[in-house]
Design an enzyme around this catalytic site. Structure first.
Site, PDB file in Angstrom:
ATOM      1  CG  ASN A  95       1.540   6.020   2.875  1.00  0.00           C
ATOM      2  OD1 ASN A  95       0.516   6.201   3.337  1.00  0.00           O
ATOM      3  ND2 ASN A  95       2.303   6.505   1.927  1.00  0.00           N
ATOM      4  CE1 TYR A 166      -7.744   2.962  -1.265  1.00  0.00           C
ATOM      5  CE2 TYR A 166      -9.530   3.018   0.410  1.00  0.00           C
ATOM      6  CZ  TYR A 166      -8.241   3.558  -0.218  1.00  0.00           C
ATOM      7  OH  TYR A 166      -7.393   4.479   0.889  1.00  0.00           O
TER       8      TYR A 166
END
Ligand SMILES: NC(=O)c1ccc[n+]([C@@H]2O[C@H](COP(=O)([O-])OP(=O)(O)OC[C@H]3O[C@@H](n4cnc5c(N)ncnc54)[C@H](O)[C@@H]3O)[C@@H](O)[C@H]2O)c1
Length: 295
Positions: A95, A166
């Protein structure tokens, strides 16, 4: 599930769970939720103070490790320690992340591109690579509770949600999730992704490098914006993602692999006018344009 575990009523009692990026936001909420349901949690991050705050917020068992997910030796050491101390790993939540390089695709430099991919995509590949040897043969691999969950994003749906690098990295996380799910099915290990929408965490002020008094103001503005960004009329919280991750990691999701769960309050349903009655749609805008006097 053994009768002891069933008797405890906690979904993750007796399980070893590794969470990266556990010092803040989604990772912290997920580490707390797993620990709250009985897991021994290995909480990893580069932020020692944040990790200490995660531990302080928990009544469960959270063990911390300073670990930079861009360093594959750190990832290996994290997985090896969790397995050495508890006998193996049942669940991994890959994560950790940040906003990455913000340059558009026609301006980005190689170093910024590589840094973003290392942080958001390579880290997930090696989180899987170094965890799997410790996941094989666990009881959870037979019961459906052996799982790897990766954090992707609504940015993987299409452009407009994040900077370019991203978005590409998070798209890569979705594909990696499918490939890994196929490769690891033979061991009874499931792999799934979660795609958070606009979740109120530190990621935005950190990405924009807003600090001091401005940070407090920016956080208040972000909290307000997050309430109105999507059809569900409240801001997305880290706990919303944590609950999705716990479901995907649980035995209840034993037939779920290679897929992704979008948790975004409806952000990606469609253009704003498809769900916001106060937003003019394309047709309405054209009608208004056509009604304007010529000249
Ligand atoms: N908040 C959102 O709206 C949102 C939306 C979609 C996806 N995500 C993703 O969720 C994940 C968690 O983000 P968040 O919103 O909780 O942000 P956050 O900033 O609150 O938490 C991210 C954590 O990752 C850690 N981290 C950063 N670089 C690291 C590294 N190299 N090694 C180890 N740890 C590192 C940070 O120290 C921090 O504790 C990220 O992958 C992010 O891309 C967030």
């Amino acid at each position: 599930m053994s009768s002891d575990r069933a008797a405890s009523g906690a979904r993750f009692a007796g399980k070893t769970v590794v969470v990266t990026g556990a010092a803040s936001g989604i990772g912290r909420a997920t580490a707390l939720a797993f620990a709250g349901e009985g897991a021994v949690v290995y909480a990893a991050d580069i932020d020692a103070d944040g990790l200490a705050a995660t531990v302080a917020a928990s009544n469960g068992e959270i063990r911390t490790q300073i670990s930079d997910v861009t360093n594959t030796e750190d990832i290996r050491a994290l997985m090896d320690r969790a397995a050495a101390e508890t006998g193996g790993i049942d669940v991994v939540f890959n994560n950790a992340g940040a906003g990455g390089d913000r340059a558009p695709i026609d301006e980005i430099e190689p170093a910024g591109w590589d840094r973003t991919m290392d942080l958001l995509l390579r880290s997930v590949a090696f989180g899987i690579r170094y965890a799997v040897p410790h996941m094989k043969g666990r009881e959870s691999t037979r019961t459906g509770g052996a799982a790897i969950i990766n954090t992707s994003s609504v940015a993987a749906v299409g452009p407009g949600y994040s900077p370019s690098a991203y978005a590409v990295a998070k798209g890569g996380v979705l594909h990696l999730t499918k490939i890994a799910a196929a490769d690891l099915a033979r061991y009874g290990i499931r792999v799934a992704a979660v795609q958070p929408g606009f979740i109120n965490t530190n990621i935005f002020t950190r990405a924009l490098e807003i600090t001091g008094d401005a940070e407090t103001m920016a956080k208040a503005a972000i909290a307000q914006m997050s309430q109105m960004a999507q059809p569900v009329a409240r801001g997305g919280q880290p706990e919303d993602i944590a609950q999705a991750v716990l479901y995907l990691a649980s035995e209840a999701a034993g037939f779920v692999t290679g897929t992704s769960l979008i948790v975004d309050g409806g952000l990606t349903i469609g253009p704003r006018d498809s769900w916001d009655p106060n937003s003019p749609g394309l047709l309405e805008s054209l009608e208004q344009f056509a009604a304007q006097p010529a000249g």
